[in-house]
Design a protein around this motif. Structure first.
Motif, mmCIF file in Angstrom:
data_model
loop_
_atom_site.group_PDB
_atom_site.id
_atom_site.type_symbol
_atom_site.label_atom_id
_atom_site.label_comp_id
_atom_site.label_asym_id
_atom_site.label_seq_id
_atom_site.Cartn_x
_atom_site.Cartn_y
_atom_site.Cartn_z
ATOM 1 N N ASP A 99 0.880 -1.123 0.080
ATOM 2 C CA ASP A 99 -0.038 -0.070 0.210
ATOM 3 C C ASP A 99 0.887 1.218 0.100
ATOM 4 O O ASP A 99 1.151 1.893 1.309
ATOM 5 C CB ASP A 99 -1.018 -0.193 1.180
ATOM 6 C CG ASP A 99 -1.801 0.920 1.205
ATOM 7 O OD1 ASP A 99 -2.078 1.904 0.140
ATOM 8 O OD2 ASP A 99 -2.458 1.407 2.467
ATOM 9 N N ASP A 149 -3.776 4.148 1.785
ATOM 10 C CA ASP A 149 -5.242 4.259 1.865
ATOM 11 C C ASP A 149 -5.791 2.711 2.298
ATOM 12 O O ASP A 149 -6.962 2.725 2.314
ATOM 13 C CB ASP A 149 -6.094 4.595 0.539
ATOM 14 C CG ASP A 149 -6.034 3.744 -0.627
ATOM 15 O OD1 ASP A 149 -4.927 2.633 -0.392
ATOM 16 O OD2 ASP A 149 -6.312 3.920 -1.512
ATOM 17 N N GLU A 155 -0.230 -0.651 -7.465
ATOM 18 C CA GLU A 155 0.266 -1.204 -6.142
ATOM 19 C C GLU A 155 0.532 -2.589 -6.003
ATOM 20 O O GLU A 155 1.518 -3.221 -5.563
ATOM 21 C CB GLU A 155 -0.591 -0.502 -4.847
ATOM 22 C CG GLU A 155 -0.286 0.783 -4.888
ATOM 23 C CD GLU A 155 -1.493 1.362 -3.681
ATOM 24 O OE1 GLU A 155 -1.193 2.469 -3.222
ATOM 25 O OE2 GLU A 155 -2.209 0.866 -3.376
HETATM 26 CA CA CA Z 1 -3.278 2.058 -1.697
#
Ligand code: CA
Length: 117
Positions: free
Chosen positions: A77, A81, A88
């Motif tokens: 991440d 978030d 990602e």
């Molecule tokens: Ca993310």
């Protein structure tokens, strides 16, 4: 020249190009996208702890512990978030152990072995 960041990911310098060569760049990205679609939380559009936990069996990762799943999310991440978007996820896949890739696709394993010979 290669920009090699050596944070325990040394193996990917060999593994990654071999896979690319075998599958082609398009095929390689397709594999990653397929993986993402398998694991994504359709409501949120990102891979979350819940979706990863729920669907990891599809990739032969049934034995993955909660802790490992949390680590995976945290590791991947990049924007913090709490979920993994496609970019990602792909980035994370490049960094994860080849053993995981081997579990998720025999084709990828062949690419790795091929490189070792
Ligand atoms: Ca993310």
């Amino acid at each position: 020249m290669m920009d090699s960041t050596r944070e325990g990911g040394v193996v990917f310098e060999d593994f990654f190009p071999a896979m690319m060569e075998k599958l082609g760049a398009d095929g390689f990205m397709k594999e990653l996208c397929n993986g993402f679609r398998l694991l994504v939380d359709e409501d949120k559009g990102v891979i979350t702890f819940e979706s990863l936990k729920k669907k990891s069996g599809l990739l032969g990762l049934k034995d993955t512990s909660d802790e490992e799943v949390i680590c995976m999310i945290r590791e991947g991440d990049l924007d913090g978030d709490g979920g993994l978007d496609e970019m990602e996820f792909c980035t994370l896949m490049f960094r994860l152990s080849p053993a995981l890739m081997r579990d998720s696709s025999e084709l990828l394993a062949e690419a790795i072995n091929f490189d070792e010979m």
